[in-house]
Design an enzyme around this catalytic site. Structure first.
Site, PDB file in Angstrom:
ATOM      1  N   TYR A  15      20.010  65.681  84.501  1.00  0.00           N
ATOM      2  CA  TYR A  15      19.391  64.800  83.521  1.00  0.00           C
ATOM      3  C   TYR A  15      18.131  64.099  84.019  1.00  0.00           C
ATOM      4  O   TYR A  15      17.443  63.442  83.252  1.00  0.00           O
ATOM      5  CB  TYR A  15      20.406  63.737  83.074  1.00  0.00           C
ATOM      6  CG  TYR A  15      21.698  64.319  82.579  1.00  0.00           C
ATOM      7  CD1 TYR A  15      21.745  65.056  81.400  1.00  0.00           C
ATOM      8  CD2 TYR A  15      22.879  64.155  83.300  1.00  0.00           C
ATOM      9  CE1 TYR A  15      22.937  65.597  80.941  1.00  0.00           C
ATOM     10  CE2 TYR A  15      24.078  64.697  82.852  1.00  0.00           C
ATOM     11  CZ  TYR A  15      24.099  65.414  81.666  1.00  0.00           C
ATOM     12  OH  TYR A  15      25.281  65.951  81.230  1.00  0.00           O
ATOM     13  N   ASP A  17      15.099  65.105  85.087  1.00  0.00           N
ATOM     14  CA  ASP A  17      13.804  65.498  84.540  1.00  0.00           C
ATOM     15  C   ASP A  17      13.591  64.876  83.165  1.00  0.00           C
ATOM     16  O   ASP A  17      12.549  64.276  82.880  1.00  0.00           O
ATOM     17  CB  ASP A  17      13.709  67.027  84.430  1.00  0.00           C
ATOM     18  CG  ASP A  17      13.760  67.713  85.789  1.00  0.00           C
ATOM     19  OD1 ASP A  17      13.702  67.007  86.801  1.00  0.00           O
ATOM     20  OD2 ASP A  17      13.850  68.947  85.816  1.00  0.00           O
ATOM     21  N   TYR A 197      26.869  64.153  92.103  1.00  0.00           N
ATOM     22  CA  TYR A 197      27.219  65.562  92.014  1.00  0.00           C
ATOM     23  C   TYR A 197      28.620  65.782  92.595  1.00  0.00           C
ATOM     24  O   TYR A 197      29.235  64.869  93.145  1.00  0.00           O
ATOM     25  CB  TYR A 197      26.195  66.404  92.789  1.00  0.00           C
ATOM     26  CG  TYR A 197      24.771  66.199  92.351  1.00  0.00           C
ATOM     27  CD1 TYR A 197      24.354  66.587  91.082  1.00  0.00           C
ATOM     28  CD2 TYR A 197      23.832  65.610  93.202  1.00  0.00           C
ATOM     29  CE1 TYR A 197      23.041  66.406  90.676  1.00  0.00           C
ATOM     30  CE2 TYR A 197      22.520  65.427  92.804  1.00  0.00           C
ATOM     31  CZ  TYR A 197      22.122  65.820  91.534  1.00  0.00           C
ATOM     32  OH  TYR A 197      20.830  65.632  91.126  1.00  0.00           O
ATOM     33  N   GLN A 259      19.783  55.003  78.273  1.00  0.00           N
ATOM     34  CA  GLN A 259      19.091  54.555  79.485  1.00  0.00           C
ATOM     35  C   GLN A 259      19.150  53.039  79.630  1.00  0.00           C
ATOM     36  O   GLN A 259      19.340  52.521  80.733  1.00  0.00           O
ATOM     37  CB  GLN A 259      17.649  55.050  79.465  1.00  0.00           C
ATOM     38  CG  GLN A 259      17.531  56.544  79.714  1.00  0.00           C
ATOM     39  CD  GLN A 259      16.098  57.010  79.817  1.00  0.00           C
ATOM     40  OE1 GLN A 259      15.221  56.532  79.097  1.00  0.00           O
ATOM     41  NE2 GLN A 259      15.845  57.975  80.686  1.00  0.00           N
ATOM     42  N   ARG A 275      22.390  59.652  91.660  1.00  0.00           N
ATOM     43  CA  ARG A 275      22.029  61.010  92.028  1.00  0.00           C
ATOM     44  C   ARG A 275      20.627  61.323  91.527  1.00  0.00           C
ATOM     45  O   ARG A 275      20.077  60.627  90.670  1.00  0.00           O
ATOM     46  CB  ARG A 275      23.021  61.994  91.424  1.00  0.00           C
ATOM     47  CG  ARG A 275      22.852  62.174  89.937  1.00  0.00           C
ATOM     48  CD  ARG A 275      23.895  63.094  89.338  1.00  0.00           C
ATOM     49  NE  ARG A 275      23.360  63.825  88.197  1.00  0.00           N
ATOM     50  CZ  ARG A 275      24.092  64.517  87.333  1.00  0.00           C
ATOM     51  NH1 ARG A 275      25.405  64.555  87.476  1.00  0.00           N
ATOM     52  NH2 ARG A 275      23.535  65.166  86.347  1.00  0.00           N
ATOM     53  N   GLY A 276      20.053  62.422  92.054  1.00  0.00           N
ATOM     54  CA  GLY A 276      18.800  62.929  91.502  1.00  0.00           C
ATOM     55  C   GLY A 276      17.648  61.974  91.686  1.00  0.00           C
ATOM     56  O   GLY A 276      17.453  61.397  92.750  1.00  0.00           O
ATOM     57  N   GLU A 277      16.870  61.761  90.622  1.00  0.00           N
ATOM     58  CA  GLU A 277      15.665  60.935  90.722  1.00  0.00           C
ATOM     59  C   GLU A 277      15.687  59.726  89.797  1.00  0.00           C
ATOM     60  O   GLU A 277      15.419  58.609  90.226  1.00  0.00           O
ATOM     61  CB  GLU A 277      14.424  61.781  90.415  1.00  0.00           C
ATOM     62  CG  GLU A 277      13.122  61.006  90.502  1.00  0.00           C
ATOM     63  CD  GLU A 277      11.892  61.889  90.567  1.00  0.00           C
ATOM     64  OE1 GLU A 277      10.850  61.496  90.019  1.00  0.00           O
ATOM     65  OE2 GLU A 277      11.970  62.974  91.173  1.00  0.00           O
ATOM     66  N   ASP A 278      16.017  59.925  88.523  1.00  0.00           N
ATOM     67  CA  ASP A 278      15.923  58.808  87.585  1.00  0.00           C
ATOM     68  C   ASP A 278      16.903  57.696  87.938  1.00  0.00           C
ATOM     69  O   ASP A 278      16.510  56.529  88.079  1.00  0.00           O
ATOM     70  CB  ASP A 278      16.171  59.310  86.155  1.00  0.00           C
ATOM     71  CG  ASP A 278      15.975  58.211  85.128  1.00  0.00           C
ATOM     72  OD1 ASP A 278      14.886  57.606  85.115  1.00  0.00           O
ATOM     73  OD2 ASP A 278      16.902  57.939  84.346  1.00  0.00           O
ATOM     74  N   SER A 279      18.186  58.014  88.100  1.00  0.00           N
ATOM     75  CA  SER A 279      19.161  56.980  88.430  1.00  0.00           C
ATOM     76  C   SER A 279      18.921  56.409  89.821  1.00  0.00           C
ATOM     77  O   SER A 279      19.233  55.241  90.098  1.00  0.00           O
ATOM     78  CB  SER A 279      20.587  57.515  88.310  1.00  0.00           C
ATOM     79  OG  SER A 279      20.792  58.624  89.160  1.00  0.00           O
TER      80      SER A 279
END
Length: 381
Positions: A15, A17, A197, A259, A275-279
């Site tokens: 999610y 991106d 993840y 969001q 995780r990832g970038e946004d969160s």
């Protein structure tokens, strides 16, 4: 005249991106009076991220949502849709060939920006803003978000940190929000959000927490880790709002949040696993201790990226605090058993809240990503 922006987003199986592009598109439209079109190729995932805007794969588009014109990425590209003043190619997605050709023949060519993934690696500062001459004569510029003034900064809406701090000062605001998502934790429980993840070591971590001296209430938003948590609980499926208990751990699954509500969740918790970038970025704006589950890459290339961030994030810590935090972050991201030393399982715990707020304040002094993009365009013109 208003500046027009086209943001292209190829949504993969996660999610981040879509989350980054949606936040950025809204901020450009609302705070900088930009005329923004967001082109996405997966409305089902986008609808989750956007907080239930009522979209689905059969929805009639374009549609005006929160100040942004949302479009389904067409194939082939329609000849009557002309390129914008600024074109953002996000996260190495490939623009349609017909669209790229049209960018070059505009009366005033489009500014082409490749918005890259977030990284704290040293080379990012040197590469930020560099041009790359394309075959059609256009220059594509590499634009890197980052953690220092030599980069494009991080996504941060106007007033975000003021609103967050007001929320965290208000026990009633926190209680009202948690009640709205059917969460009622014991007064002495450490509230933890777990959005990550899959992790083969998760059962070992949960066992240690369950048998420890502290009480935890873990909130698990819908996502990829749900199956691992259900496996530890011995459940084939889960029910929202139900509280599952094992030892000193209470676990509650919650629906995928908008969001804005996800931000409030991070603000409400004592510790956040993201995780990832946004969160990952939103956890830093929350001013709370956190643990980042970075997206795994081949040959463990993600660990280099993780080390680079940890080097910056732990710079102000004492030797022992730094060693504990780094060891546990690396263990989590390697799927290994953490080197427990007793006490808090998740690195830092509540005693790291001061460091998390100091880190947030340091980032706050830098220009935000949307402003950096707008300034880059104005300087280019």
């Amino acid at each position: 005249m208003r500046t027009s922006w086209d943001i292209f987003c190829h949504i993969v199986d996660n999610y981040g991106d879509a989350g980054v592009c949606w936040r950025l598109a809204r901020q450009l439209a609302v705070e900088y009076d930009a005329d923004v079109r967001l082109w996405v190729d997966d409305l089902t995932t986008f609808n989750l991220v956007s907080g239930g805007a009522g979209l689905d794969v059969s929805a009639e588009l374009p549609r005006f949502v929160d100040g942004v014109w949302l479009h389904l990425w067409p194939a082939p590209w329609p000849a009557n849709v002309l390129p914008a003043d600024v074109v953002l190619e996000t996260f190495a997605c490939e623009l349609p060939a017909d669209y790229v050709a049209a960018m070059a023949v505009r009366e005033f060519p489009s500014l082409w920006l490749n918005l890259e993934y977030l990284s704290a690696e040293e080379w990012v500062s040197a590469c930020h803003g560099l041009p790359s001459l394309q075959a059609n004569g256009l220059q594509k510029f590499f634009f890197f978000p980052g953690f220092n003034i030599a980069t494009g900064g991080l996504l941060r809406e106007a007033g975000l940190l003021r609103r967050r701090r007001e929320f965290q000062r208000s026990a009633s605001a926190r209680a009202t929000f948690l009640e709205s998502i059917a969460v009622s934790a014991a007064p002495d429980a450490r509230l933890v959000s777990l959005f990550c993840y899959e992790n083969p070591a998760l059962p070992i971590w949960l066992n240690a927490m369950s048998a420890g001296d502290l009480t935890y209430h873990i909130l698990v938003p819908e996502g990829r880790v749900v199956a691992d948590v259900c496996g530890w609980l011995g459940e084939d499926a889960f029910k929202f709002a139900r509280v599952y208990r094992q030892g000193n751990v209470a676990i509650q699954f919650i629906p995928f949040l908008s969001q804005c509500d996800y931000d409030r969740l991070l603000w409400s918790c004592d510790f956040n696993v993201v995780r990832g970038e946004d969160s990952f970025v939103r956890a830093q704006w929350a001013g709370r201790p956190f643990l980042w589950h970075i997206y795994r890459q081949e040959d463990d290339a993600h660990l280099i990226k993780l080390d680079a961030f940890l080097s910056s994030y732990t710079a102000g810590l004492g030797v022992d605090e730094k060693a504990t935090l780094v060891a546990r972050w690396i263990a989590w991201n390697s799927g290994q058993i953490a080197p427990f030393g007793g006490g808090e399982l998740f690195a830092g715990g509540v005693e790291m809240a001061g460091h998390a707020e100091d880190w947030c304040a340091a980032l706050e002094s830098q220009k935000n990503l949307a402003q950096s993009l707008v300034d880059f365009y104005q300087n280019w013109v």
